[in-house]
Design an enzyme around this catalytic site. Structure first.
Site, mmCIF file in Angstrom:
data_model
loop_
_atom_site.group_PDB
_atom_site.id
_atom_site.type_symbol
_atom_site.label_atom_id
_atom_site.label_comp_id
_atom_site.label_asym_id
_atom_site.label_seq_id
_atom_site.Cartn_x
_atom_site.Cartn_y
_atom_site.Cartn_z
ATOM 1 N N ASP A 2 0.850 -1.196 0.000
ATOM 2 C CA ASP A 2 0.000 0.000 0.000
ATOM 3 C C ASP A 2 0.875 1.232 0.000
ATOM 4 O O ASP A 2 2.057 1.160 0.390
ATOM 5 C CB ASP A 2 -0.877 0.037 1.264
ATOM 6 C CG ASP A 2 -2.067 -0.893 1.186
ATOM 7 O OD1 ASP A 2 -2.777 -0.853 0.179
ATOM 8 O OD2 ASP A 2 -2.273 -1.660 2.134
ATOM 9 N N TYR B 104 2.467 4.616 1.501
ATOM 10 C CA TYR B 104 2.713 5.089 2.862
ATOM 11 C C TYR B 104 1.526 5.933 3.318
ATOM 12 O O TYR B 104 0.928 6.659 2.519
ATOM 13 C CB TYR B 104 3.982 5.933 2.907
ATOM 14 C CG TYR B 104 5.248 5.180 2.575
ATOM 15 C CD1 TYR B 104 5.717 4.153 3.399
ATOM 16 C CD2 TYR B 104 6.005 5.511 1.451
ATOM 17 C CE1 TYR B 104 6.896 3.481 3.101
ATOM 18 C CE2 TYR B 104 7.185 4.842 1.147
ATOM 19 C CZ TYR B 104 7.618 3.824 1.983
ATOM 20 O OH TYR B 104 8.781 3.159 1.689
ATOM 21 N N PHE C 114 7.558 1.949 -2.260
ATOM 22 C CA PHE C 114 8.763 2.062 -1.434
ATOM 23 C C PHE C 114 9.416 3.440 -1.504
ATOM 24 O O PHE C 114 10.313 3.735 -0.706
ATOM 25 C CB PHE C 114 9.800 0.981 -1.785
ATOM 26 C CG PHE C 114 9.366 -0.415 -1.431
ATOM 27 C CD1 PHE C 114 9.385 -0.849 -0.117
ATOM 28 C CD2 PHE C 114 8.920 -1.287 -2.420
ATOM 29 C CE1 PHE C 114 8.970 -2.132 0.215
ATOM 30 C CE2 PHE C 114 8.511 -2.578 -2.091
ATOM 31 C CZ PHE C 114 8.533 -3.000 -0.775
ATOM 32 N N HIS D 235 10.197 -9.574 3.265
ATOM 33 C CA HIS D 235 10.015 -8.122 3.131
ATOM 34 C C HIS D 235 11.215 -7.386 3.736
ATOM 35 O O HIS D 235 11.801 -7.852 4.721
ATOM 36 C CB HIS D 235 8.721 -7.705 3.849
ATOM 37 C CG HIS D 235 8.241 -6.353 3.479
ATOM 38 N ND1 HIS D 235 8.737 -5.200 4.069
ATOM 39 C CD2 HIS D 235 7.318 -5.943 2.576
ATOM 40 C CE1 HIS D 235 8.122 -4.154 3.551
ATOM 41 N NE2 HIS D 235 7.264 -4.573 2.631
#
Length: 217
Positions: free
Chosen positions: A60, A62, A73, A184
């Site tokens: 998703d 931020y 990212f 992750h």
């Protein structure tokens, strides 16, 4: 700016992406939504369909002020680098630059312009509420984007980090593309296999072996 995608992704041909954006824009009248309206499709606008070499799947946007700008990212340069991105840079430093990297900007637009599709599974989120738009329909669209890339293009690299991203592997023919999976890069899981995965050099080796220009990470 999205013509290269609306030409090939069936849901976009039908205007589904515009419907979802209209829904989220309506919510902006009463609540704060990230990223800003004009940046919701930034990943697609910056990386045309035929220019894609690498796909990095995020979960998703931020959900803090000023962070999300439409690229998974990534954050604008004047925003503090989030922990996951710091760990991505640590792995790049070790993997590509022998632990002596140049200054790496937290704004990953430079990757997008080289053919790295920085695609979040969900394209909007309510302020301070992670995964708040999961049921809105974005995942249906982004799954089809990944599926279309996998079907219509050849020799792409898919970097799938964490359980949510790894679920997308089923959408891609691994005999036709390079699919790399790792934990992750968040501080909670990076040491369980993200560090040392060498995805960035492996991606470039794959691209170069097929006559493509490698990514300057």
């Amino acid at each position: 700016m999205l013509e290269s995608w609306t030409d090939v992704v069936p849901l976009m041909q039908a205007g589904y992406h515009a419907e979802l954006k209209a829904q989220t824009d309506a919510l902006r009248a009463t609540e704060t939504i990230y990223p800003p309206s004009e940046q919701v499709f930034a990943a697609l606008a910056l990386t045309p369909f035929d220019a894609v070499k690498v796909v990095i799947v995020g979960q998703d946007p931020y959900h803090g002020p000023g962070q999300a700008h439409g690229l998974a990212f990534s954050v604008p340069e004047d925003v503090r680098t989030p922990p996951s991105l710091r760990n991505i840079f640590k792995e790049i430093a070790a993997d590509v630059y022998d632990n002596a990297p140049p200054a790496l900007s937290s704004d990953l637009t430079r990757w997008a312009e080289q053919g790295v599709l920085l695609l979040n599974a969900g394209l909007t989120v309510a302020a301070g509420q992670a995964s708040s738009h999961q049921a809105m329909g974005w995942h249906r669209l982004t799954d089809q984007i990944i599926e279309t890339l996998g079907r219509e293009r050849e020799h792409l690299v898919f970097l799938l980090w964490g359980r949510h991203a790894q679920a997308k592997a089923a959408l891609v023919n691994s005999a036709r593309h390079l699919v790399l999976e790792a934990p992750h890069p968040s501080p909670f899981s990076a040491r369980r296999g993200f560090f040392g995965c060498r995805h960035f050099s492996r991606a470039n080796a794959y691209l170069e072996a097929r006559g493509k220009t490698p990514i300057v990470w």
